[in-house]
Motif scaffolding. Structure first.
Motif, PDB file in Angstrom:
ATOM      1  N   ARG A  46       0.867  -1.179   0.000  1.00  0.00           N
ATOM      2  CA  ARG A  46       0.000   0.000   0.000  1.00  0.00           C
ATOM      3  C   ARG A  46       0.903   1.228   0.000  1.00  0.00           C
ATOM      4  O   ARG A  46       1.853   1.286   0.793  1.00  0.00           O
ATOM      5  CB  ARG A  46      -0.852  -0.041   1.269  1.00  0.00           C
ATOM      6  CG  ARG A  46      -2.039   0.842   1.189  1.00  0.00           C
ATOM      7  CD  ARG A  46      -3.197   0.410   2.037  1.00  0.00           C
ATOM      8  NE  ARG A  46      -2.831   0.086   3.386  1.00  0.00           N
ATOM      9  CZ  ARG A  46      -3.616  -0.629   4.195  1.00  0.00           C
ATOM     10  NH1 ARG A  46      -4.771  -1.075   3.771  1.00  0.00           N
ATOM     11  NH2 ARG A  46      -3.238  -0.897   5.416  1.00  0.00           N
ATOM     12  N   LYS A 103      -1.759   0.171  -5.130  1.00  0.00           N
ATOM     13  CA  LYS A 103      -0.624  -0.580  -4.553  1.00  0.00           C
ATOM     14  C   LYS A 103       0.618  -0.110  -5.289  1.00  0.00           C
ATOM     15  O   LYS A 103       0.522   0.551  -6.326  1.00  0.00           O
ATOM     16  CB  LYS A 103      -0.788  -2.091  -4.769  1.00  0.00           C
ATOM     17  CG  LYS A 103      -2.116  -2.665  -4.310  1.00  0.00           C
ATOM     18  CD  LYS A 103      -2.148  -2.873  -2.820  1.00  0.00           C
ATOM     19  CE  LYS A 103      -3.558  -3.169  -2.353  1.00  0.00           C
ATOM     20  NZ  LYS A 103      -3.786  -2.956  -0.959  1.00  0.00           N
ATOM     21  N   TYR A 125      -1.182   8.089   2.669  1.00  0.00           N
ATOM     22  CA  TYR A 125      -2.058   8.063   3.848  1.00  0.00           C
ATOM     23  C   TYR A 125      -1.477   8.842   5.031  1.00  0.00           C
ATOM     24  O   TYR A 125      -2.106   8.897   6.075  1.00  0.00           O
ATOM     25  CB  TYR A 125      -2.313   6.610   4.285  1.00  0.00           C
ATOM     26  CG  TYR A 125      -3.049   5.770   3.250  1.00  0.00           C
ATOM     27  CD1 TYR A 125      -4.439   5.744   3.230  1.00  0.00           C
ATOM     28  CD2 TYR A 125      -2.368   5.014   2.309  1.00  0.00           C
ATOM     29  CE1 TYR A 125      -5.123   4.983   2.287  1.00  0.00           C
ATOM     30  CE2 TYR A 125      -3.037   4.257   1.366  1.00  0.00           C
ATOM     31  CZ  TYR A 125      -4.411   4.240   1.359  1.00  0.00           C
ATOM     32  OH  TYR A 125      -5.085   3.502   0.428  1.00  0.00           O
ATOM     33  N   PRO A 131     -15.292  -5.106  -2.708  1.00  0.00           N
ATOM     34  CA  PRO A 131     -15.409  -3.712  -2.253  1.00  0.00           C
ATOM     35  C   PRO A 131     -14.727  -3.453  -0.922  1.00  0.00           C
ATOM     36  O   PRO A 131     -14.398  -2.313  -0.602  1.00  0.00           O
ATOM     37  CB  PRO A 131     -16.924  -3.501  -2.134  1.00  0.00           C
ATOM     38  CG  PRO A 131     -17.507  -4.856  -2.018  1.00  0.00           C
ATOM     39  CD  PRO A 131     -16.596  -5.781  -2.759  1.00  0.00           C
ATOM     40  N   TRP A 132     -14.541  -4.511  -0.099  1.00  0.00           N
ATOM     41  CA  TRP A 132     -13.816  -4.350   1.168  1.00  0.00           C
ATOM     42  C   TRP A 132     -12.365  -4.777   0.992  1.00  0.00           C
ATOM     43  O   TRP A 132     -11.680  -5.040   1.968  1.00  0.00           O
ATOM     44  CB  TRP A 132     -14.454  -5.206   2.269  1.00  0.00           C
ATOM     45  CG  TRP A 132     -15.792  -4.728   2.752  1.00  0.00           C
ATOM     46  CD1 TRP A 132     -16.009  -3.754   3.677  1.00  0.00           C
ATOM     47  CD2 TRP A 132     -17.087  -5.227   2.394  1.00  0.00           C
ATOM     48  NE1 TRP A 132     -17.368  -3.612   3.904  1.00  0.00           N
ATOM     49  CE2 TRP A 132     -18.050  -4.500   3.124  1.00  0.00           C
ATOM     50  CE3 TRP A 132     -17.545  -6.211   1.511  1.00  0.00           C
ATOM     51  CZ2 TRP A 132     -19.424  -4.721   3.019  1.00  0.00           C
ATOM     52  CZ3 TRP A 132     -18.911  -6.428   1.402  1.00  0.00           C
ATOM     53  CH2 TRP A 132     -19.822  -5.700   2.134  1.00  0.00           C
ATOM     54  N   VAL A 141      -2.549   1.680  11.565  1.00  0.00           N
ATOM     55  CA  VAL A 141      -2.521   0.564  10.633  1.00  0.00           C
ATOM     56  C   VAL A 141      -2.450   1.024   9.159  1.00  0.00           C
ATOM     57  O   VAL A 141      -1.932   0.320   8.306  1.00  0.00           O
ATOM     58  CB  VAL A 141      -3.776  -0.312  10.930  1.00  0.00           C
ATOM     59  CG1 VAL A 141      -5.047   0.357  10.457  1.00  0.00           C
ATOM     60  CG2 VAL A 141      -3.681  -1.702  10.408  1.00  0.00           C
ATOM     61  N   TRP A 169       3.432  -2.931  10.379  1.00  0.00           N
ATOM     62  CA  TRP A 169       2.001  -3.125  10.119  1.00  0.00           C
ATOM     63  C   TRP A 169       1.391  -4.333  10.844  1.00  0.00           C
ATOM     64  O   TRP A 169       0.307  -4.207  11.444  1.00  0.00           O
ATOM     65  CB  TRP A 169       1.768  -3.203   8.596  1.00  0.00           C
ATOM     66  CG  TRP A 169       0.346  -3.461   8.263  1.00  0.00           C
ATOM     67  CD1 TRP A 169      -0.674  -2.556   8.224  1.00  0.00           C
ATOM     68  CD2 TRP A 169      -0.235  -4.735   7.965  1.00  0.00           C
ATOM     69  NE1 TRP A 169      -1.853  -3.176   7.916  1.00  0.00           N
ATOM     70  CE2 TRP A 169      -1.613  -4.511   7.753  1.00  0.00           C
ATOM     71  CE3 TRP A 169       0.253  -6.028   7.854  1.00  0.00           C
ATOM     72  CZ2 TRP A 169      -2.485  -5.544   7.441  1.00  0.00           C
ATOM     73  CZ3 TRP A 169      -0.614  -7.056   7.541  1.00  0.00           C
ATOM     74  CH2 TRP A 169      -1.969  -6.815   7.336  1.00  0.00           C
ATOM     75  N   GLY A 199     -13.394  -3.539   9.088  1.00  0.00           N
ATOM     76  CA  GLY A 199     -14.771  -3.219   9.478  1.00  0.00           C
ATOM     77  C   GLY A 199     -15.813  -3.840   8.567  1.00  0.00           C
ATOM     78  O   GLY A 199     -16.955  -3.393   8.556  1.00  0.00           O
ATOM     79  N   ALA A 219     -12.065   5.511   8.617  1.00  0.00           N
ATOM     80  CA  ALA A 219     -12.325   4.424   7.666  1.00  0.00           C
ATOM     81  C   ALA A 219     -13.764   3.935   7.758  1.00  0.00           C
ATOM     82  O   ALA A 219     -14.321   3.441   6.790  1.00  0.00           O
ATOM     83  CB  ALA A 219     -11.361   3.265   7.934  1.00  0.00           C
ATOM     84  N   GLY A 220     -14.370   4.086   8.958  1.00  0.00           N
ATOM     85  CA  GLY A 220     -15.683   3.480   9.137  1.00  0.00           C
ATOM     86  C   GLY A 220     -16.846   4.423   8.974  1.00  0.00           C
ATOM     87  O   GLY A 220     -17.989   3.987   8.893  1.00  0.00           O
ATOM     88  N   ARG A 265      -2.007  -4.230  12.971  1.00  0.00           N
ATOM     89  CA  ARG A 265      -3.166  -4.982  12.469  1.00  0.00           C
ATOM     90  C   ARG A 265      -3.709  -5.915  13.559  1.00  0.00           C
ATOM     91  O   ARG A 265      -4.915  -6.000  13.773  1.00  0.00           O
ATOM     92  CB  ARG A 265      -2.731  -5.787  11.233  1.00  0.00           C
ATOM     93  CG  ARG A 265      -3.746  -6.767  10.692  1.00  0.00           C
ATOM     94  CD  ARG A 265      -4.770  -6.096   9.805  1.00  0.00           C
ATOM     95  NE  ARG A 265      -5.774  -7.030   9.349  1.00  0.00           N
ATOM     96  CZ  ARG A 265      -6.660  -6.787   8.395  1.00  0.00           C
ATOM     97  NH1 ARG A 265      -6.682  -5.622   7.793  1.00  0.00           N
ATOM     98  NH2 ARG A 265      -7.542  -7.664   8.047  1.00  0.00           N
ATOM     99  N   THR A 297     -17.497   5.848   4.595  1.00  0.00           N
ATOM    100  CA  THR A 297     -17.691   4.644   3.765  1.00  0.00           C
ATOM    101  C   THR A 297     -19.111   4.104   3.983  1.00  0.00           C
ATOM    102  O   THR A 297     -19.856   3.877   3.026  1.00  0.00           O
ATOM    103  CB  THR A 297     -16.695   3.539   4.174  1.00  0.00           C
ATOM    104  OG1 THR A 297     -16.649   3.483   5.593  1.00  0.00           O
ATOM    105  CG2 THR A 297     -15.319   3.757   3.614  1.00  0.00           C
ATOM    106  N   CYS A 353     -10.399  -4.895   4.597  1.00  0.00           N
ATOM    107  CA  CYS A 353     -11.086  -4.040   5.568  1.00  0.00           C
ATOM    108  C   CYS A 353     -11.370  -4.783   6.873  1.00  0.00           C
ATOM    109  O   CYS A 353     -11.933  -5.875   6.863  1.00  0.00           O
ATOM    110  CB  CYS A 353     -12.407  -3.570   4.962  1.00  0.00           C
ATOM    111  SG  CYS A 353     -13.395  -2.603   6.090  1.00  0.00           S
TER     112      CYS A 353
END
Ligand code: HEM
Length: 566
Positions: A125, A415, A130, A490-491, A140, A148, A500, A343-344, A152, A347, A498
């Motif tokens: 990534r 990426k 970010y 999509p996640w 994360v 990472w 979440g 992130a949550g 994580r 989205t 993801c």
């Protein structure tokens, strides 16, 4: 004189851009894949800021989008949504977009995508993109590969069954309050649908942080509300509202006396969020060490992995360079809590807004959902709906996953190759990819690819239900279709996917169940308008999108919606 200097600088800049572009084209030619040149680096901040005006100007030309040449179409920040699977049909399963900024390789082959997403140390990534998220500390999403796994592991821990059950109950509670509020505005229409869904999503997230509930406040009352920046949810609300500003300007600068009071309030809310996180971390870490921990939820779960030896004097230290294995520092906990919120929140909120608009355009799908909801929940009042119902609500799940097939909030997953990738197979092609090449699994491209999806551009939740059709009566034998690997993500997929995913699934399904069992949503007609035209307007509104940090509707307020209790 100044004009002359400006003109020379601009010419020099353009010339330098062309030199870089041609040098990158030469690099891309070695890959032996189709090439599309674009004149501007898509990652250039200046371009990101000015491009909305450029597209507005182009809209005045009497030319349809598809008639513009490739170098214009693929310069659009949102070409993933506008083009969908067209590039695959035009260029095949791998092709290179080449700009002065580099080579951006795009993939729409399911096996290649699977490999890219699983080889996370080779296709990394691009964390420098970010870094602006590290306003409270590393997380994360911002740390390097070696660090990472530690982040994580700690951040994944709270996303467990207890969390999912809590989210289910809280999302139902919020939806019930929102349903009352929406139905009470039935005649005039829902005042601000996206704002209410943002509030709902924020309340669920803030509540999940400590397993404490907040009351739903509708958009009308929200406007006049005096925010209490001492309160975690209120500070979070302000931080989210002004997130772009806070990502660009450190909040300590915003609190400087010379700046206007309105900016100071935003800075103070961000500072107060930090203070409340610090207080909770301190209280909780004392409570844990004394065995008297009282909070449940996501933040206390992170405090359990606090590196106590490094916890003192955090205020005066920069980010600690060495933290024990499997532990997080105070700043890392704050960084991760912030990133979970970022992130949550939008989205899920944007997905809810698309879902409501699409359901308003498709009343038959609302009836189809209601049939399932009546069968599965029977006469039970919403307060007694147990989390175990989630698995049975296949049609509600289908509405969510179909919405994310066409309107995924993150449309491309960037990426970067960290080393030379030898013998990389993409269909018949075998590539050697040098390090530093940007790689894009084409999320929306493959999720709308006619090789894998029938009638791919149509929003049809029933495509996900095996053993049924859009008109067949409900049976409890219905099962969810599982797509071929690498054709729906999509996640994202693989080790960096993801965290979440379940959280958002549970929240959206609880929302659909809580609202649509007893309410209809429909577009309010304009003068002399027929319902069929109003429904088409709602569909067009869902398709008129922009992509800043995430995909969202550009003008959701152009279609006023009505919520009627059945
Ligand atoms: C519809 C809702 C959601 C969608 C479509 C979504 C999508 C994604 C995607 C595509 C990624 C990978 C990004 C990348 O690789 O660059 C991601 C990562 C992540 N998401 Fe979500 N997300 C959603 C909701 C949530 C929620 C509700 C939370 C938390 C409460 C959350 C927390 C995270 C975290 C922490 C990561 C980083 C994972 C890591 O790097 O290990 N997401 N999400």
């Amino acid at each position: 004189m100044i004009n002359f200097l400006l003109a020379i600088t601009a010419l020099g800049y353009c010339f330098w851009g062309l030199v870089c572009l041609e040098s990158n084209v030469r690099k891309a030619r070695n890959l032996k894949v189709p090439i599309v040149r674009i004149p501007i680096d898509p990652n250039s901040i200046i371009w990101v800021i000015i491009q909305p005006w450029v597209w507005k100007l182009l809209e005045f030309l009497p030319i349809s989008w598809s008639a513009f040449p490739n170098f214009i179409r693929f310069s659009h920040r949102n070409w993933h949504f506008l083009e969908k699977s067209n590039p695959t049909q035009q260029f095949g399963p791998v092709w290179a977009l080449v700009s002065p900024g580099g080579v951006h390789l795009h993939f729409s082959d399911p096996d290649a995508i699977q490999e890219i997403l699983s080889r996370w140390r080779d296709f990394v990534r691009p964390i420098e993109k970010y870094q602006i998220l590290a306003i409270y500390g590393p997380s994360v999403l911002t740390v390097n590969l070696d660090d990472w796994p530690r982040h994580r592991k700690a951040v994944a821990a709270p996303f467990n069954q207890a969390n999912a059950e809590f989210v289910w109950g809280e999302a139902l509670r919020q939806t019930k309050a929102m349903g009352h509020y929406w139905a009470s505005h039935a005649q005039a229409g829902i005042p601000d649908m996206p704002q209410d869904l943002r509030t709902l999503s924020m309340n669920v997230l803030a509540a999940a942080a400590f397993q404490e509930s907040y009351d739903f406040i509708g958009s009308v009352n929200m406007k006049d509300r005096k925010f209490n920046t001492e309160n975690y949810r209120d500070s979070l609300y302000i931080v989210h509202k002004y997130i772009i500003l806070l990502l660009l300007i450190p909040f300590r600068i915003l609190t400087a006396r010379v700046l206007p009071r309105s900016l100071g309030d935003i800075g103070r809310a961000a500072l107060s969020l930090k203070t409340s996180m610090m207080n909770i971390i301190n209280e909780e870490s004392i409570a844990i060490s004394e065995g008297t921990s009282s909070y449940g939820g996501m933040l206390p779960s992170l405090v359990r992995v606090l590196d106590q030896d490094n916890a003192q004097d955090q205020e005066t230290k920069d980010f600690p360079t060495r933290v024990k294995r499997d532990r997080l520092s105070v700043e890392e906990i704050m960084g991760n809590v912030f990133v979970m919120n970022i992130a949550g929140h939008d989205t899920t909120a944007n997905t809810l807004a698309f879902t409501v608009m699409l359901l308003a355009s498709n009343p038959d799908v609302q009836d189809w959902l209601r049939e399932e909801l009546i069968s599965v929940t029977g006469d039970k009042p919403l307060e007694d709906w147990d989390y175990s119902l989630f698995e049975d609500l296949k049609r509600c799940q289908a509405v969510l996953i179909e919405t994310l097939r066409l309107y995924a909030p993150i449309t491309g997953l960037p990426k970067m190759t960290s080393k030379t990738i030898e013998s990389f197979h993409v269909g018949k092609h075998v590539l050697t990819i040098p390090p530093g090449i940007e790689i894009f699994p084409m999320l929306l491209g493959i999720q709308t690819d006619p090789r894998f999806w029938v009638d791919p551009y149509a929003w049809k939740p029933s495509r996900w239900i095996l053993g049924s059709t859009a008109t067949a009566p409900y049976t409890n034998k219905e099962r969810l279709f599982v797509p071929q690997k690498g054709t729906y993500f999509p996640w994202s997929e693989g080790p960096q996917s993801c965290l979440g995913k379940k959280f958002s699934q549970v929240e959206v399904v609880a929302f659909l169940a809580g609202l649509f069992k007893e309410h209809h949503i429909l577009p309010i007609l304009k003068a002399d308008e027929r319902m069929i035209d109003a429904r088409k307007r709602a569909q067009d509104c869902a398709d008129d999108v922009n992509y800043n940090m995430l995909l969202k509707m550009s003008h959701p307020s152009r279609v006023k919606l009505e919520c009627v209790k059945t």
